[in-house]
Design a protein around this motif. Sequence first.
Motif, mmCIF file in Angstrom:
data_model
loop_
_atom_site.group_PDB
_atom_site.id
_atom_site.type_symbol
_atom_site.label_atom_id
_atom_site.label_comp_id
_atom_site.label_asym_id
_atom_site.label_seq_id
_atom_site.Cartn_x
_atom_site.Cartn_y
_atom_site.Cartn_z
ATOM 1 N N SER A 7 43.288 44.243 49.462
ATOM 2 C CA SER A 7 43.332 43.849 48.062
ATOM 3 C C SER A 7 41.934 43.687 47.494
ATOM 4 C CB SER A 7 44.094 42.533 47.903
ATOM 5 O OG SER A 7 43.379 41.485 48.520
ATOM 6 N N PHE A 8 41.879 43.640 46.190
ATOM 7 C CA PHE A 8 40.667 43.252 45.497
ATOM 8 C C PHE A 8 40.590 41.730 45.559
ATOM 9 C CE2 PHE A 8 41.771 47.287 43.401
ATOM 10 C CZ PHE A 8 40.580 47.957 43.603
ATOM 11 N N PRO A 9 39.391 41.154 45.380
ATOM 12 C CA PRO A 9 39.323 39.693 45.329
ATOM 13 C C PRO A 9 40.185 39.181 44.178
ATOM 14 C CG PRO A 9 37.122 40.649 45.393
ATOM 15 C CD PRO A 9 38.088 41.779 45.212
ATOM 16 N N GLY A 10 40.827 38.079 44.392
ATOM 17 C CA GLY A 10 41.634 37.515 43.319
ATOM 18 C C GLY A 10 42.560 36.444 43.825
ATOM 19 N N GLY A 11 43.224 35.824 42.915
ATOM 20 C CA GLY A 11 44.151 34.766 43.281
ATOM 21 C C GLY A 11 44.754 34.150 42.043
ATOM 22 N N ALA A 12 45.397 33.050 42.247
ATOM 23 C CA ALA A 12 46.152 32.405 41.175
ATOM 24 C C ALA A 12 45.244 31.607 40.243
ATOM 25 C CB ALA A 12 47.213 31.495 41.771
ATOM 26 N N TYR A 13 45.622 31.625 38.978
ATOM 27 C CA TYR A 13 44.979 30.824 37.950
ATOM 28 C C TYR A 13 45.116 29.352 38.325
ATOM 29 C CZ TYR A 13 44.332 28.682 33.338
ATOM 30 O OH TYR A 13 43.912 27.907 32.285
ATOM 31 N N GLU A 14 44.029 28.610 38.172
ATOM 32 C CA GLU A 14 44.059 27.170 38.423
ATOM 33 C C GLU A 14 43.644 26.439 37.157
ATOM 34 O OE1 GLU A 14 41.826 26.288 41.969
ATOM 35 O OE2 GLU A 14 43.119 27.564 43.195
ATOM 36 N N LYS A 15 44.054 25.194 37.035
ATOM 37 C CA LYS A 15 43.851 24.460 35.781
ATOM 38 C C LYS A 15 42.377 24.341 35.389
ATOM 39 C CE LYS A 15 44.293 20.056 38.133
ATOM 40 N NZ LYS A 15 45.110 18.900 38.346
ATOM 41 N N GLU A 16 41.442 24.405 36.331
ATOM 42 C CA GLU A 16 40.024 24.327 35.963
ATOM 43 C C GLU A 16 39.484 25.656 35.414
ATOM 44 O OE1 GLU A 16 39.839 25.226 40.462
ATOM 45 O OE2 GLU A 16 40.992 23.849 39.248
ATOM 46 N N ASP A 17 40.260 26.736 35.527
ATOM 47 C CA ASP A 17 39.863 28.026 34.983
ATOM 48 C C ASP A 17 40.184 28.056 33.484
ATOM 49 O OD1 ASP A 17 39.275 28.849 37.600
ATOM 50 O OD2 ASP A 17 41.286 29.674 37.888
ATOM 51 N N ALA A 18 39.172 28.310 32.683
ATOM 52 C CA ALA A 18 39.418 28.388 31.237
ATOM 53 C C ALA A 18 40.150 29.675 30.868
ATOM 54 C CB ALA A 18 38.102 28.294 30.472
ATOM 55 N N THR A 19 39.865 30.758 31.603
ATOM 56 C CA THR A 19 40.460 32.063 31.312
ATOM 57 C C THR A 19 40.806 32.770 32.623
ATOM 58 O OG1 THR A 19 38.362 33.262 31.374
ATOM 59 C CG2 THR A 19 39.009 32.293 29.236
ATOM 60 N N LEU A 20 41.533 33.880 32.516
ATOM 61 C CA LEU A 20 41.808 34.688 33.709
ATOM 62 C C LEU A 20 40.529 35.322 34.249
ATOM 63 C CD1 LEU A 20 45.212 36.348 32.771
ATOM 64 C CD2 LEU A 20 44.798 34.509 34.416
ATOM 65 N N LEU A 21 39.555 35.607 33.382
ATOM 66 C CA LEU A 21 38.254 36.082 33.860
ATOM 67 C C LEU A 21 37.601 35.018 34.731
ATOM 68 C CD1 LEU A 21 35.904 38.056 34.030
ATOM 69 C CD2 LEU A 21 35.097 37.145 31.831
ATOM 70 N N ASP A 22 37.672 33.771 34.320
ATOM 71 C CA ASP A 22 37.137 32.679 35.137
ATOM 72 C C ASP A 22 37.821 32.645 36.500
ATOM 73 O OD1 ASP A 22 35.375 31.832 33.140
ATOM 74 O OD2 ASP A 22 36.799 30.375 32.327
ATOM 75 N N THR A 23 39.125 32.877 36.522
ATOM 76 C CA THR A 23 39.864 32.931 37.785
ATOM 77 C C THR A 23 39.317 34.046 38.663
ATOM 78 O OG1 THR A 23 41.873 32.109 36.716
ATOM 79 C CG2 THR A 23 42.148 33.212 38.845
ATOM 80 N N ALA A 24 39.151 35.229 38.079
ATOM 81 C CA ALA A 24 38.666 36.387 38.845
ATOM 82 C C ALA A 24 37.269 36.130 39.404
ATOM 83 C CB ALA A 24 38.676 37.632 37.965
ATOM 84 N N LEU A 25 36.397 35.565 38.601
ATOM 85 C CA LEU A 25 35.033 35.290 39.063
ATOM 86 C C LEU A 25 35.005 34.198 40.127
ATOM 87 C CD1 LEU A 25 33.162 35.515 35.638
ATOM 88 C CD2 LEU A 25 33.100 37.183 37.523
ATOM 89 N N ARG A 26 35.809 33.147 39.945
ATOM 90 C CA ARG A 26 35.874 32.074 40.944
ATOM 91 C C ARG A 26 36.386 32.613 42.271
ATOM 92 N NH1 ARG A 26 40.084 29.689 42.579
ATOM 93 N NH2 ARG A 26 41.334 30.087 40.717
ATOM 94 N N GLU A 27 37.466 33.369 42.216
ATOM 95 C CA GLU A 27 38.052 33.915 43.440
ATOM 96 C C GLU A 27 37.094 34.891 44.129
ATOM 97 O OE1 GLU A 27 40.818 33.320 45.156
ATOM 98 O OE2 GLU A 27 41.815 31.931 43.801
ATOM 99 N N SER A 28 36.378 35.690 43.338
ATOM 100 C CA SER A 28 35.406 36.628 43.920
ATOM 101 C C SER A 28 34.277 35.871 44.619
ATOM 102 C CB SER A 28 34.834 37.547 42.841
ATOM 103 O OG SER A 28 35.841 38.394 42.338
ATOM 104 N N ALA A 29 33.864 34.760 44.040
ATOM 105 C CA ALA A 29 32.832 33.937 44.681
ATOM 106 C C ALA A 29 33.359 33.333 45.981
ATOM 107 C CB ALA A 29 32.365 32.835 43.725
ATOM 108 N N GLU A 30 34.592 32.816 45.954
ATOM 109 C CA GLU A 30 35.178 32.194 47.143
ATOM 110 C C GLU A 30 35.428 33.206 48.259
ATOM 111 O OE1 GLU A 30 38.787 30.281 45.875
ATOM 112 O OE2 GLU A 30 37.730 28.818 44.627
#
Length: 140
Positions: A7-30
């Motif tokens: 898979s590509f990096p990614g995961g579920a939206y979490e309440k601290e994510d302001a946007t889905l882009l924030d989710t993608a960037l957070r998951e890519s960092a993790e």
Amino acid sequence: MHKGEISFPGGAYEKEDATLLDTALRESAEEIGLSPEDVELLGEMDDIQTIGSNFVISPFVGIIPWPYKFRLGPWEVDSIIEVPILALLDTSCRSQERETRRGQVINSYSYYYQNDVIWGASARILYQFLDIYNRAMGGK
């Protein structure tokens, strides 16, 4: 994506994510140690729904410096597959099948590069990306 799959990096939206882009960037960092500051966002692609679990994936495309020193999240990622775009554009590395799931006809793709196979939702995302890339580059 799902545990045990390519898979590509990614995961579920979490309440601290302001946007889905924030989710993608957070998951890519993790997952792969990609610093959000190193990503030049090109845009968001169409959502892709997984077939088995009905999970909706919102893919983003960006450019990063190359070569990049990735750091794998040991609890999340076993390895990274790097595939040149030109290899993916070679239609001999791609297979396509039509299957019916829950009464709906779905195009399934697989990409073969060296000893790896990219399949499922990841391959459908790649197919969409390569179509956009071809059109942008003046192809069909």
